[in-house]
Scaffold this active site. Structure first.
Site, PDB file in Angstrom:
ATOM      1  N   SER A 262       0.838  -1.196   0.000  1.00 41.08           N
ATOM      2  CA  SER A 262       0.000   0.000   0.000  1.00 41.08           C
ATOM      3  C   SER A 262       0.874   1.247   0.000  1.00 41.08           C
ATOM      4  CB  SER A 262      -0.896   0.015   1.242  1.00 41.08           C
ATOM      5  OG  SER A 262      -0.116   0.343   2.384  1.00 41.08           O
ATOM      6  N   LYS A 263       0.234   2.356  -0.266  1.00 39.75           N
ATOM      7  CA  LYS A 263       0.969   3.617  -0.300  1.00 39.75           C
ATOM      8  C   LYS A 263       1.592   3.902   1.072  1.00 39.75           C
ATOM      9  CE  LYS A 263       0.641   8.411  -1.662  1.00 39.75           C
ATOM     10  NZ  LYS A 263       0.934   8.985  -0.327  1.00 39.75           N
TER      11      LYS A 263
END
Ligand code: GLU
Length: 505
Positions: A262-263
């Site tokens: 994920s970011k």
């Protein structure tokens, strides 16, 4: 069938920056298309107007330009099967919705959100399907006149896919093998909404893959659950014979621990998850990009190619040409691929090394300009050659070479304490005299003469060299000493020595 031309597509929805997983998907499509002499289509899937983000399409195109992934056809590339932006294909979808309605394979439903909500609280695990559709307000339960009247009155409706229960649906996936599900688990998916006169993703995706003659759908694992529905849609249209082959790519996983990349992992560990810097037009948030962080596109591509595939031996460094030759969709892994961002830094280092000194120097010149440094290009080339094996990124060249361009104004305290001995000033003054007399200031000649002088005086080589380095560099780092004095030249070398002696005396 056997001779069908390979045609693949990358079909992003313009909902924001392109995630690095999407880049991997596009890359695999590209490698597959190129190795088969096929076509690569760029399609924009923008039928969900609520999620449209201005600038996203341009961003995606710019990313691929930077990465060196090119398309044959599609938005901004042209082609005979356009338009390639789904929002410009309304009439086409309407025509195909009608085909399904006329064949009794889809139906019109008027249930309002409130009515659906009511059903959900009435029936546990409610699903709009064969078991419930006859209790709902749709064209299967209402008379033709009633339906026509509601539509004429402007009542909003959706078109739903009428999924026959208890049918086996086979999805043949090049990576996952055969997946079989029972159609009863699927709901009657909405294919079209009168509210915006647009199809949903599923219908548009299938109609376009068919009309654009797509032979292989290579996409992320997150789309695997949609595949049975897509197979049923091909069946409903009678397009089974030209149905594309599927290949669902494994997830990209967190560098450590479990779960999807994920970011936040990027933010936490300090690596970007987007190819280019992204300015979110809604929130104003700025996210890092590989380009702006100094990664070379070749390194990013090489790294991504190996996340889910390998050539079957331990070769890691590959040019795009080699990857096109070696890539094998059947050798892609089912298991998720850990996003080892440290490995990407290693790739970047290797690609910096593989580039010629001239190429790296060209990338370094803008960095030098930012520092206000102007230097002859061949000097930059020489310096790059001396220090590039010490860096992972071009932007790290400066901290490893600034002393070539700018004389030290200060001398590192620790180094001075350790390396500047009582007699250093005296020895350096003597060394200056020796250097002054050298006409041929080449690396070899300096070395020969200076070493002979050290020996004749009975000095310790280490002491002399350390002090000499301090006078030219200002600290204890750097490449071979005579490489440095040779690049600086006699005049600059003597000037720096003189100043250091004065300051450190
Ligand atoms: N528009 C979908 C996406 O954003 C495409 C999925 C597919 O390739 O079928 O990824």
């Amino acid at each position: 069938m056997a001779d069908r031309k390979v045609r693949v597509r990358f079909a992003p929805s313009p909902t924001g920056a392109l995630h690095i997983g999407g880049v991997r998907t596009a890359l695999y499509n590209y490698l597959f298309a190129r190795q088969h002499g096929g076509d690569m289509v760029f399609r924009i899937e923008d039928t969900d107007s609520n999620r449209f983000v201005p600038g996203a399409e341009e961003y995606i195109l710019e990313s691929f330009r930077w990465l060196g992934i090119d398309f044959d056809e599609g938005v901004s590339f042209g082609g005979e099967r356009g338009p390639y932006r789904q929002s410009e294909r309304r009439e086409i979808y309407q025509q195909y919705v009608k085909v399904l309605l006329d064949a009794g394979k889809a139906y019109i439903a008027f249930d309002t959100p409130q009515e659906l909500e009511a059903k959900r609280s009435e029936i546990a695990n409610f699903q709009y399907d064969a078991s419930t559709r006859m209790q709902m307000r749709n064209s299967l339960t209402m008379s033709k006149d009633e339906v026509e009247k509601l539509i004429a009155d402007g009542t909003q409706y959706v078109v739903r896919f009428k999924i026959e229960p208890n049918e086996e649906v086979h999805v043949n996936d090049l990576i996952r093998g055969e997946v079989v599900i029972n159609s009863s688990i699927l709901d009657d998916k909405v294919l079209y909404k009168s509210a915006d006169q647009l199809p949903t993703y599923h219908l548009a995706n299938i109609v376009d893959d068919h009309l654009m003659e797509i032979s292989h759908v290579i996409r992320g694992e997150e789309w695997l659950p949609s595949a049975p529905l897509h197979v049923l849609l091909y069946r409903a249209f009678g397009w089974e014979d030209t149905m594309p082959k599927f290949a669902h790519l494994p997830l990209l996983l967190k560098p450590e621990g479990n779960g999807k990349l994920s970011k936040r992992d990027g933010d936490r560990l300090g690596f970007p998850v987007f190819p280019l810097e992204w300015h979110d037009p809604k929130t104003g948030e700025v996210s890092h990009g590989y380009r702006e962080e100094g990664y070379l596109p070749e390194a990013v591509i090489n790294f991504l190619a190996l996340l889910g595939w390998n050539p079957g031996n331990d070769q890691e460094l590959m040019t795009m040409e080699e990857m096109i030759k070696l890539f094998d969709i059947n050798r892609c892994s089912k298991a998720g691929a850990k996003f080892d961002y440290k490995k990407l830094i290693w790739f970047n280092h290797e690609y910096v090394l593989m580039k010629s000194d001239e190429e790296v120097a060209k990338l370094f010149v803008p960095e030098l300009e930012k520092k206000g440094v102007e230097a002859p290009f061949d000097k930059v080339v020489t310096i790059v050659g001396l220090v590039k094996n010490r860096v992972n990124f071009v932007k790290e060249l400066w901290e490893n070479s600034h002393y070539f361009f700018v004389a030290p104004t200060e001398y590192d305290e620790k180094t001075v304490k350790k390396r500047w001995k009582e007699d250093s000033a005296h020895c350096m003054t003597e060394l200056m005299e020796v250097l002054k007399d050298i006409d041929d200031f080449s690396i070899e000649n300096q070395e020969k003469i200076v070493m002979a002088w050290i020996e004749s005086k009975g000095y310790k080589t280490g002491d002399i060299m350390n002090a000499f380095r301090l006078t030219l560099v200002g600290e204890g780092k750097g490449p071979h000493m005579f490489d440095i004095s040779w690049v600086l030249g006699k005049e600059e070398t003597l000037k720096r020595m003189k100043r250091a002696i004065e300051v450190l005396k």
